[in-house]
Design a protein around this motif. Structure first.
Motif, PDB file in Angstrom:
ATOM      1  N   ALA A 100       0.814  -1.217   0.000  1.00 44.23           N
ATOM      2  CA  ALA A 100       0.000   0.000   0.000  1.00 44.23           C
ATOM      3  C   ALA A 100       0.853   1.275   0.000  1.00 44.23           C
ATOM      4  O   ALA A 100       0.637   2.154  -0.848  1.00 44.23           O
ATOM      5  CB  ALA A 100      -0.967  -0.009   1.182  1.00 44.23           C
ATOM      6  N   PRO A 101       1.829   1.426   0.922  1.00 41.64           N
ATOM      7  CA  PRO A 101       2.663   2.634   0.863  1.00 41.64           C
ATOM      8  C   PRO A 101       3.505   2.712  -0.401  1.00 41.64           C
ATOM      9  O   PRO A 101       3.706   3.806  -0.941  1.00 41.64           O
ATOM     10  CB  PRO A 101       3.554   2.502   2.111  1.00 41.64           C
ATOM     11  CG  PRO A 101       2.842   1.570   3.018  1.00 41.64           C
ATOM     12  CD  PRO A 101       2.137   0.616   2.116  1.00 41.64           C
ATOM     13  N   ILE A 102       4.008   1.565  -0.878  1.00 43.63           N
ATOM     14  CA  ILE A 102       4.808   1.579  -2.108  1.00 43.63           C
ATOM     15  C   ILE A 102       3.971   2.082  -3.277  1.00 43.63           C
ATOM     16  O   ILE A 102       4.414   2.920  -4.073  1.00 43.63           O
ATOM     17  CB  ILE A 102       5.373   0.172  -2.411  1.00 43.63           C
ATOM     18  CG1 ILE A 102       6.473  -0.182  -1.395  1.00 43.63           C
ATOM     19  CG2 ILE A 102       5.916   0.097  -3.835  1.00 43.63           C
ATOM     20  CD1 ILE A 102       7.014  -1.581  -1.552  1.00 43.63           C
ATOM     21  N   MET A 103       2.724   1.596  -3.370  1.00 45.83           N
ATOM     22  CA  MET A 103       1.860   2.030  -4.466  1.00 45.83           C
ATOM     23  C   MET A 103       1.536   3.519  -4.337  1.00 45.83           C
ATOM     24  O   MET A 103       1.514   4.253  -5.334  1.00 45.83           O
ATOM     25  CB  MET A 103       0.565   1.220  -4.502  1.00 45.83           C
ATOM     26  CG  MET A 103      -0.359   1.625  -5.644  1.00 45.83           C
ATOM     27  SD  MET A 103      -1.855   0.632  -5.724  1.00 45.83           S
ATOM     28  CE  MET A 103      -1.204  -0.884  -6.395  1.00 45.83           C
ATOM     29  N   SER A 104       1.310   3.986  -3.109  1.00 45.83           N
ATOM     30  CA  SER A 104       1.018   5.404  -2.913  1.00 45.83           C
ATOM     31  C   SER A 104       2.204   6.275  -3.320  1.00 45.83           C
ATOM     32  O   SER A 104       2.021   7.370  -3.881  1.00 45.83           O
ATOM     33  CB  SER A 104       0.658   5.681  -1.447  1.00 45.83           C
ATOM     34  OG  SER A 104      -0.593   5.114  -1.131  1.00 45.83           O
ATOM     35  N   ILE A 105       3.412   5.806  -3.052  1.00 40.71           N
ATOM     36  CA  ILE A 105       4.605   6.553  -3.460  1.00 40.71           C
ATOM     37  C   ILE A 105       4.685   6.632  -4.985  1.00 40.71           C
ATOM     38  O   ILE A 105       4.970   7.696  -5.556  1.00 40.71           O
ATOM     39  CB  ILE A 105       5.882   5.904  -2.880  1.00 40.71           C
ATOM     40  CG1 ILE A 105       5.921   6.096  -1.358  1.00 40.71           C
ATOM     41  CG2 ILE A 105       7.138   6.502  -3.514  1.00 40.71           C
ATOM     42  CD1 ILE A 105       7.015   5.309  -0.669  1.00 40.71           C
ATOM     43  N   ILE A 106       4.424   5.504  -5.649  1.00 38.61           N
ATOM     44  CA  ILE A 106       4.435   5.485  -7.118  1.00 38.61           C
ATOM     45  C   ILE A 106       3.374   6.424  -7.672  1.00 38.61           C
ATOM     46  O   ILE A 106       3.629   7.239  -8.571  1.00 38.61           O
ATOM     47  CB  ILE A 106       4.220   4.059  -7.651  1.00 38.61           C
ATOM     48  CG1 ILE A 106       5.403   3.150  -7.272  1.00 38.61           C
ATOM     49  CG2 ILE A 106       4.046   4.067  -9.174  1.00 38.61           C
ATOM     50  CD1 ILE A 106       5.184   1.696  -7.612  1.00 38.61           C
TER      51      ILE A 106
END
Length: 314
Positions: A100-106
């Motif tokens: 979830a945080p990785i996708m939000s960063i992307i």
């Protein structure tokens, strides 16, 4: 029922933007699904399943309006499908807490790119008519496809500006070709998610509602692409994506920012966002005014030349 209606409206608006701008259906839809608590892989899988229908409808609509270059579709779409399948299987292997945080960063990076790219630079128009080479399109498609699957969107934000920046295709052709090739990316990413996730984590009613909203918007967007100012739309959409994903990150376990810090961050982002839209509107009007002056000058020069020829012949 209210949630389904909201999703249908999101699908409609996201496809309207995507079909007009050549990007942001996946980024916008996935951002919303993450905001209401869907896990990252399931959100991306849901959006890509819906995109199989929306991209088909969008591609056909753009084709009917003469906005598609099929050679470009093939050169970028096939490598893009390979990248999308790889990205989907990679995302499916990550835990929800990490994904979830990785996708939000992307998504945040893509949103910031859209905001800055369209606010500051607008649409380049040099080198029109020069061919786009496979050695440029194939790597671009591979990277864009991988980012699209892992980020829940990114095919348009990566592919559209890159091709526009080359100045070798008219904007409407770029947008139409990117939208048409995205059909291949949606199929490949969906296959990758089924391999990695199965179907138990996907809410198919959400897929159907997003699909219906997108299919309704597709022909409207294909028509609007000739009339709507992409520069202004890009600034508006980029700001929404940045604001939503900053909110997700600040509330995540990675950061866990206090309420006061979150409020300050939101206010700063909104102020920047409003300033970007105002600047884009001003620059768009300035460009239109310059084009009008140039057209008038050209017309006057043409009339002057005709008068001289008539005088000389007399």
């Amino acid at each position: 029922m209210r949630a389904l209606i909201l999703l249908g409206l999101v699908g409609f608006v996201a496809q309207l933007v995507d079909g007009s701008l050549g990007m942001a259906y996946g980024v916008t839809s996935t951002t919303l699904l993450l905001a209401i608590g869907t896990n990252a892989a399931a959100a991306s899988a849901t959006v890509h399943l819906a995109e199989i229908g929306t991209t088909l409808a969008s591609g056909l609509s753009h084709w009917r309006f003469g906005n598609v270059d099929w050679k470009v579709v093939a050169k970028i779409g096939i490598p893009g499908a390979v990248g999308a399948f790889a990205g989907a299987t990679f995302l499916s292997s990550l835990s929800t807490e990490i994904a979830a945080p990785i996708m939000s960063i992307i998504l945040l990076a893509l949103g910031a790119y859209i905001l800055v790219r369209f606010t500051v630079m607008g649409l380049p128009r040099g080198n029109l008519g020069k061919p786009l080479r496979k050695r440029f399109l194939a790597p671009l498609g591979l990277v864009a496809g991988f980012i699209d699957a892992t980020g829940g969107g990114g095919w348009g934000p990566v592919g559209t500006p890159a091709i526009l920046a080359s100045g070798r295709m008219a904007p409407r052709k770029v947008i139409g070709s990117i939208d048409a090739s995205e059909f291949l990316i949606a199929i490949a990413a969906s296959a990758g998610f089924f391999v990695g996730l199965g179907s138990e984590n996907i809410t198919f009613s959400w897929v159907v509602v997003l699909l219906i909203g997108g299919v309704i918007a597709a022909p409207i967007a294909a028509w609007l692409v000739r009339h709507i100012p992409p520069r202004i739309l890009g600034s508006a959409v980029g700001g929404i994506i940045v604001l939503t994903n900053v909110r997700t990150l600040l509330r995540s376990d990675w950061i866990g920012a206090p309420g006061g810090v979150q409020t300050v961050a939101y206010v700063v982002i909104v102020l920047i966002w409003v300033a970007a839209i105002v600047y884009s509107v001003r620059e768009y009007r300035r460009d239109k005014a310059s084009e009008s002056v140039e057209a008038i000058e050209a017309e006057l020069q043409g009339k002057t030349g005709d008068t001289k020829e008539e005088t000389a012949s007399a």
